[in-house]
Design an enzyme around this catalytic site. Structure first.
Site, PDB file in Angstrom:
ATOM      1  CE  LYS A 186     -16.255  13.658   7.664  1.00  0.00           C
ATOM      2  NZ  LYS A 186     -15.732  15.063   8.906  1.00  0.00           N
TER       3      LYS A 186
ATOM      4  CB  THR B  44      34.590 -12.021   7.681  1.00  0.00           C
ATOM      5  OG1 THR B  44      33.416 -12.758   7.927  1.00  0.00           O
ATOM      6  CG2 THR B  44      34.255 -10.537   6.913  1.00  0.00           C
ATOM      7  CB  SER B  45      29.203 -13.038   6.635  1.00  0.00           C
ATOM      8  OG  SER B  45      28.895 -14.538   6.503  1.00  0.00           O
TER       9      SER B  45
ATOM     10  CG  ASN C 295      -0.779   8.232   4.383  1.00  0.00           C
ATOM     11  OD1 ASN C 295       0.095   8.434   3.009  1.00  0.00           O
ATOM     12  ND2 ASN C 295      -0.800   7.113   4.811  1.00  0.00           N
TER      13      ASN C 295
ATOM     14  CG  HIS D 184       1.077  31.174  19.916  1.00  0.00           C
ATOM     15  ND1 HIS D 184       2.158  30.734  21.415  1.00  0.00           N
ATOM     16  CD2 HIS D 184       1.803  31.791  20.311  1.00  0.00           C
ATOM     17  CE1 HIS D 184       3.164  30.523  22.405  1.00  0.00           C
ATOM     18  NE2 HIS D 184       3.584  32.083  20.723  1.00  0.00           N
TER      19      HIS D 184
ATOM     20  NE  ARG E 177      19.275 -10.112   8.311  1.00  0.00           N
ATOM     21  CZ  ARG E 177      19.903 -11.004   7.824  1.00  0.00           C
ATOM     22  NH1 ARG E 177      19.637 -10.840   6.363  1.00  0.00           N
ATOM     23  NH2 ARG E 177      20.999 -11.334   7.928  1.00  0.00           N
TER      24      ARG E 177
ATOM     25  NE  ARG F 133      -3.973   2.483   2.806  1.00  0.00           N
ATOM     26  CZ  ARG F 133      -5.061   1.914   2.370  1.00  0.00           C
ATOM     27  NH1 ARG F 133      -5.014   1.173   1.911  1.00  0.00           N
ATOM     28  NH2 ARG F 133      -5.730   2.876   2.409  1.00  0.00           N
ATOM     29  CE1 TYR F 134      -0.420   4.683   3.204  1.00  0.00           C
ATOM     30  CE2 TYR F 134      -0.065   2.071   4.650  1.00  0.00           C
ATOM     31  CZ  TYR F 134      -0.879   3.172   4.115  1.00  0.00           C
ATOM     32  OH  TYR F 134      -2.002   3.486   4.961  1.00  0.00           O
TER      33      TYR F 134
ATOM     34  CB  SER G 170     -17.964  10.603   5.243  1.00  0.00           C
ATOM     35  OG  SER G 170     -18.257   9.989   6.671  1.00  0.00           O
ATOM     36  CB  SER G 171     -18.945   4.612   5.278  1.00  0.00           C
ATOM     37  OG  SER G 171     -18.282   4.739   7.315  1.00  0.00           O
TER      38      SER G 171
END
Length: 430
Positions: free
Chosen positions: A268, A93-94, A276, A141, A310, A4-5, A262-263
């Protein structure tokens, strides 16, 4: 990061196939270097390259048994390469593979983020110039202060993200190092010339001192810069959220014809993109603290940083890429309402001219304390009675005795507050 992102280009950098392909590039580059200095027979790297293939499923299957990702990778490659595979990973080495690859992924991700910033800067600049003299009230403010312009607000963001671009360039440079130094970083079993060759081939720099790992202060700096950029994203998002409130309605996120707000309430139109972005910014900043913790490892290395990286490597870069792209789209398509800005500007009946009266009174002989007290009293009464400040000022004999009416009228000129806007623009947009 969840789809989704996530955007395709940066997500690909962090996919297993690309990671293992980078590991193979590093191993082949090291093998080529060893051929050049005579520690590996000539032509081996070419033979290995022609036979080696990345098989993510096979590597995963082997890792489930051996519990070591680099060994699983090498085993999978050697199954296809045959006896020439013994020349891979010679003296290494790794962490030589893991850290060099990780830095390469961060560098490549950072370069995508730079492109995102460039696109966003163009959008801020365009809106800044378009609304250079679009008057609106400045707030401190959350309360009306003095007039500014909406273009100046956009210019502020342009300047901040210009600084962010410089920070990111430094962070990419900081992270662009390569280590092929072997166990505990002493080069006991691998020639330093190998590291130099690999670094040049991958367009990285050698790590001057690696303890077996590349020091994690570099990574802490990189992730801290991402956190700062995320905070800048949220600063813009929060401003838009405030300005879109019904009582303010100076700007509004673009709302598509088929979009629903809005549902439950059909009327709205919510600032969902900005909200988000606030959430995503919180997430990106949360990765800074574990990156700082990763600086502190035992002796020459441990793997307490491994699981952290990771996660935060792909998640922070992928999320920020998405956030910057979303913010750019938001700014480009932002609905801006100058009439509402003027309406809000007039809500206080000219109270924002109070400082001009204060300063003029000091110019004609009032002490600052006396002038402030007098103007504050008139201004608070104007606010209480919802009457124009000018009407209350010209009825005050103490002021009229020092400042004539024609001079007072000039003190209420709105253009006074925009007379130096161009000065700010010139020093920001050279």
């Amino acid at each position: 990061m969840i789809n989704r992102y996530s955007r395709k280009e940066i997500k690909k950098i962090w996919e297993d196939h690309n990671k293992y392909n980078n590991w193979l590039k590093i191993e082949l580059a090291a093998c080529e270097a060893m051929e050049k200095i005579g520690s590996v027979p000539r032509g081996v790297s070419k033979k290995i390259k022609s036979k080696a293939k990345i098989n993510v499923e096979r590597i995963s299957f082997i890792e489930n048994k051996v519990k070591h990702d680099v060994i699983a990778f090498l085993t999978s490659i050697n199954e296809r390469v045959g006896s020439d595979g013994r020349h891979l990973h010679k003296g290494m080495t790794s962490s030589d593979i893991l850290d060099t690859c990780y830095n390469l992924q961060l560098k490549e991700s950072g370069e995508i983020l730079l492109k995102d910033l460039d696109a966003l800067l163009k959008s801020f600049k365009k809106q800044a110039l378009k609304h250079k003299y679009t008057i609106c009230i400045g707030r401190s403010h959350g309360i009306h202060a003095e007039p500014i312009t909406f273009g100046l607000k956009m210019l502020s963001y342009y300047q901040e993200f210009s600084r962010n671009k410089k920070r990111l360039l430094k962070a990419i440079d900081e992270i662009s190092t390569c280590a092929i130094s072997g166990a505990v970083g002493t080069f006991a079993n691998v020639d330093p010339r190998v590291e130099k060759y690999v670094a040049k081939k991958l367009k990285l720099r050698i790590e001057p001192v690696s303890t077996q790992i590349i020091p994690r202060d570099r990574h802490a700096y990189f992730f801290s810069v991402l956190g700062i950029i995320a905070s800048s994203v949220e600063r813009v998002a929060v401003e838009i959220r405030h300005l879109q409130r019904t009582e303010v309605h100076e700007v509004e996120e673009f709302f598509g014809q088929q979009q629903k707000g809005s549902s439950a309430m059909p009327h709205k139109k919510n600032p969902i993109l900005s909200e988000n972005l606030t959430g995503l910014s919180r997430l990106i900043r949360s990765y800074v603290f574990p990156a700082l913790e990763n600086v502190v490892l035992w002796h020459e290395r441990d793997i307490s940083h491994s699981a952290v990286e990771r996660n935060i490597g792909p998640d922070s870069t992928i999320t920020l890429d998405f956030a910057l792209d979303r913010l750019n789209s938001l700014i480009k398509n932002l609905n801006i309402y100058p009439k509402n800005m003027k309406k809000n500007l007039d809500l206080t009946n000219g109270l924002f001219f109070s400082q001009r009266i204060l300063l003029e009174l000091t110019n004609v002989g009032f002490s600052r304390e006396k002038a402030y007290s007098l103007v504050q009293k008139i201004a608070l009464n104007s606010w209480k009675t919802n009457t124009p400040l000018y009407d209350n000022i010209i009825n005050e004999t103490k002021i009229l005795s020092k400042i004539p009416v024609n001079k007072l009228k000039k003190l209420f000129d709105l253009k006074f507050h925009t007379k130096r806007i161009n000065v700010i623009f010139k020093r920001c947009l050279k």
